[in-house]
Design a protein around this motif. Structure first.
Motif, PDB file in Angstrom:
ATOM      1  N   MET A  20       0.783  -1.089   0.149  1.00 14.75           N
ATOM      2  CA  MET A  20       0.042  -0.057   0.201  1.00 14.75           C
ATOM      3  C   MET A  20       0.686   1.322   0.225  1.00 14.75           C
ATOM      4  SD  MET A  20      -2.916   0.951   2.541  1.00 14.75           S
ATOM      5  CE  MET A  20      -2.496   1.870   3.728  1.00 14.75           C
ATOM      6  N   VAL A  21       0.643   2.106  -0.757  1.00 14.01           N
ATOM      7  CA  VAL A  21       1.374   3.420  -0.773  1.00 14.01           C
ATOM      8  C   VAL A  21       0.934   4.224   0.254  1.00 14.01           C
ATOM      9  CG1 VAL A  21       1.961   5.283  -2.444  1.00 14.01           C
ATOM     10  CG2 VAL A  21       1.728   3.030  -3.205  1.00 14.01           C
ATOM     11  N   GLY A  22       1.363   4.860   0.937  1.00 18.90           N
ATOM     12  CA  GLY A  22       1.225   5.461   2.150  1.00 18.90           C
ATOM     13  C   GLY A  22       1.041   7.144   1.844  1.00 18.90           C
ATOM     14  N   SER A  23       0.496   7.946   2.509  1.00 26.48           N
ATOM     15  CA  SER A  23       0.274   9.460   2.346  1.00 26.48           C
ATOM     16  C   SER A  23       1.449   9.903   2.957  1.00 26.48           C
ATOM     17  CB  SER A  23      -0.808   9.769   3.045  1.00 26.48           C
ATOM     18  OG  SER A  23      -0.472   9.756   4.420  1.00 26.48           O
ATOM     19  N   ILE A  24       1.835  11.304   2.672  1.00 26.14           N
ATOM     20  CA  ILE A  24       2.867  12.054   3.288  1.00 26.14           C
ATOM     21  C   ILE A  24       2.844  11.805   4.745  1.00 26.14           C
ATOM     22  CG2 ILE A  24       3.737  14.240   3.808  1.00 26.14           C
ATOM     23  CD1 ILE A  24       2.707  15.083   0.856  1.00 26.14           C
ATOM     24  N   TRP A  25       1.637  11.881   5.431  1.00 25.93           N
ATOM     25  CA  TRP A  25       1.444  11.687   6.606  1.00 25.93           C
ATOM     26  C   TRP A  25       2.007  10.361   7.201  1.00 25.93           C
ATOM     27  CZ3 TRP A  25       1.758  14.065  11.256  1.00 25.93           C
ATOM     28  CH2 TRP A  25       1.250  13.405  12.444  1.00 25.93           C
ATOM     29  N   ASP A  26       1.539   9.307   6.542  1.00 21.13           N
ATOM     30  CA  ASP A  26       2.200   7.923   6.926  1.00 21.13           C
ATOM     31  C   ASP A  26       3.652   7.888   6.758  1.00 21.13           C
ATOM     32  OD1 ASP A  26      -0.737   7.045   7.043  1.00 21.13           O
ATOM     33  OD2 ASP A  26      -0.567   6.406   5.142  1.00 21.13           O
ATOM     34  N   ASP A  27       4.266   8.349   5.895  1.00 18.97           N
ATOM     35  CA  ASP A  27       5.800   8.583   5.387  1.00 18.97           C
ATOM     36  C   ASP A  27       6.186   9.065   6.803  1.00 18.97           C
ATOM     37  OD1 ASP A  27       5.096   6.856   3.102  1.00 18.97           O
ATOM     38  OD2 ASP A  27       5.453   8.661   1.858  1.00 18.97           O
ATOM     39  N   TRP A  28       5.848  10.296   7.237  1.00 23.27           N
ATOM     40  CA  TRP A  28       6.500  10.995   8.331  1.00 23.27           C
ATOM     41  C   TRP A  28       6.202  10.174   9.492  1.00 23.27           C
ATOM     42  CZ3 TRP A  28       5.237  13.133  12.741  1.00 23.27           C
ATOM     43  CH2 TRP A  28       6.100  14.078  13.270  1.00 23.27           C
ATOM     44  N   VAL A  29       5.354   9.779   9.790  1.00 22.75           N
ATOM     45  CA  VAL A  29       5.069   9.010  10.886  1.00 22.75           C
ATOM     46  C   VAL A  29       5.872   7.769  11.042  1.00 22.75           C
ATOM     47  CG1 VAL A  29       3.586   7.499  12.400  1.00 22.75           C
ATOM     48  CG2 VAL A  29       2.652   9.633  11.680  1.00 22.75           C
ATOM     49  N   ASP A  30       5.967   7.009   9.938  1.00 22.41           N
ATOM     50  CA  ASP A  30       6.927   5.961  10.021  1.00 22.41           C
ATOM     51  C   ASP A  30       8.472   6.055  10.110  1.00 22.41           C
ATOM     52  OD1 ASP A  30       4.652   4.393  10.019  1.00 22.41           O
ATOM     53  OD2 ASP A  30       4.549   4.007   7.783  1.00 22.41           O
ATOM     54  N   THR A  31       8.771   7.484   9.904  1.00 20.63           N
ATOM     55  CA  THR A  31      10.260   7.797   9.863  1.00 20.63           C
ATOM     56  C   THR A  31      10.617   7.540  11.563  1.00 20.63           C
ATOM     57  OG1 THR A  31       9.922   9.282   8.192  1.00 20.63           O
ATOM     58  CG2 THR A  31      11.952   9.780   9.495  1.00 20.63           C
ATOM     59  N   PRO A  32      11.704   6.782  11.653  1.00 22.67           N
ATOM     60  CA  PRO A  32      12.211   6.732  13.184  1.00 22.67           C
ATOM     61  C   PRO A  32      12.528   8.012  13.608  1.00 22.67           C
ATOM     62  CG  PRO A  32      13.174   4.973  11.474  1.00 22.67           C
ATOM     63  CD  PRO A  32      12.535   6.090  10.751  1.00 22.67           C
ATOM     64  N   SER A  33      12.159   8.165  15.045  1.00 28.01           N
ATOM     65  CA  SER A  33      12.498   9.331  15.567  1.00 28.01           C
ATOM     66  C   SER A  33      11.594  10.513  15.660  1.00 28.01           C
ATOM     67  CB  SER A  33      13.948  10.002  15.579  1.00 28.01           C
ATOM     68  OG  SER A  33      13.931  10.715  14.429  1.00 28.01           O
ATOM     69  N   LYS A  34      10.620  10.386  14.904  1.00 34.41           N
ATOM     70  CA  LYS A  34       9.692  11.459  14.382  1.00 34.41           C
ATOM     71  C   LYS A  34       8.413  11.302  15.490  1.00 34.41           C
ATOM     72  CE  LYS A  34      11.220  13.459  10.702  1.00 34.41           C
ATOM     73  NZ  LYS A  34      11.645  14.790  10.746  1.00 34.41           N
ATOM     74  N   VAL A  35       8.186  10.203  16.055  1.00 35.45           N
ATOM     75  CA  VAL A  35       6.996  10.077  16.861  1.00 35.45           C
ATOM     76  C   VAL A  35       7.462   9.317  18.263  1.00 35.45           C
ATOM     77  CG1 VAL A  35       4.726   8.842  17.456  1.00 35.45           C
ATOM     78  CG2 VAL A  35       5.555   9.560  15.301  1.00 35.45           C
ATOM     79  N   LYS A  36       7.310  10.233  19.394  1.00 32.99           N
ATOM     80  CA  LYS A  36       8.080  10.124  20.888  1.00 32.99           C
ATOM     81  C   LYS A  36       8.051   8.556  20.844  1.00 32.99           C
ATOM     82  CE  LYS A  36       8.030  11.700  25.289  1.00 32.99           C
ATOM     83  NZ  LYS A  36       7.361  12.765  26.227  1.00 32.99           N
ATOM     84  N   ASP A  37       6.885   7.809  21.079  1.00 30.42           N
ATOM     85  CA  ASP A  37       6.775   6.449  21.439  1.00 30.42           C
ATOM     86  C   ASP A  37       6.919   5.432  20.239  1.00 30.42           C
ATOM     87  OD1 ASP A  37       4.323   6.505  20.187  1.00 30.42           O
ATOM     88  OD2 ASP A  37       2.971   5.940  21.433  1.00 30.42           O
ATOM     89  N   GLY A  38       7.312   5.872  19.217  1.00 29.89           N
ATOM     90  CA  GLY A  38       7.680   5.082  18.040  1.00 29.89           C
ATOM     91  C   GLY A  38       6.305   4.258  17.501  1.00 29.89           C
ATOM     92  N   ALA A  39       5.253   4.794  17.797  1.00 24.31           N
ATOM     93  CA  ALA A  39       3.878   4.364  17.148  1.00 24.31           C
ATOM     94  C   ALA A  39       4.059   4.633  15.569  1.00 24.31           C
ATOM     95  CB  ALA A  39       2.788   5.082  17.582  1.00 24.31           C
ATOM     96  N   THR A  40       3.502   3.860  14.789  1.00 25.48           N
ATOM     97  CA  THR A  40       3.319   3.727  13.387  1.00 25.48           C
ATOM     98  C   THR A  40       1.663   4.182  12.962  1.00 25.48           C
ATOM     99  OG1 THR A  40       3.093   1.562  12.896  1.00 25.48           O
ATOM    100  CG2 THR A  40       5.276   2.445  13.133  1.00 25.48           C
ATOM    101  N   THR A  41       1.711   4.094  11.690  1.00 23.95           N
ATOM    102  CA  THR A  41       0.243   4.159  11.134  1.00 23.95           C
ATOM    103  C   THR A  41      -0.471   2.611  11.255  1.00 23.95           C
ATOM    104  OG1 THR A  41       1.010   4.202   9.042  1.00 23.95           O
ATOM    105  CG2 THR A  41       0.561   6.250   9.917  1.00 23.95           C
TER     106      THR A  41
END
Length: 58
Positions: A1-22
């Motif tokens: 599945m091709v993600g959105s810009i938001w999906d790609d950003w959230v899946d980038t290590p260190s972008k989300v404090k607890d490491g959660a993904t989409t």
């Protein structure tokens, strides 16, 4: 599945404090009756179900 810009950003290590993904994402498409019931329990008189067009086309 091709993600959105938001999906790609959230899946980038260190972008989300607890490491959660989409994944898994919200499943309101399959849970409309439950969501409507929850909205009614909260006293809401409207419910808006919106689906991303990008996800429709996959």
């Amino acid at each position: 599945m091709v993600g959105s810009i938001w999906d790609d950003w959230v899946d980038t290590p260190s972008k989300v404090k607890d490491g959660a993904t989409t994944e898994p994402g919200p499943d309101s498409y399959h849970r409309v009756p439950e969501d409507v019931s929850l909205a009614a329990d909260l006293g809401l008189d409207r419910y808006r179900h919106r689906r991303s067009a990008r996800r429709w086309l996959q």
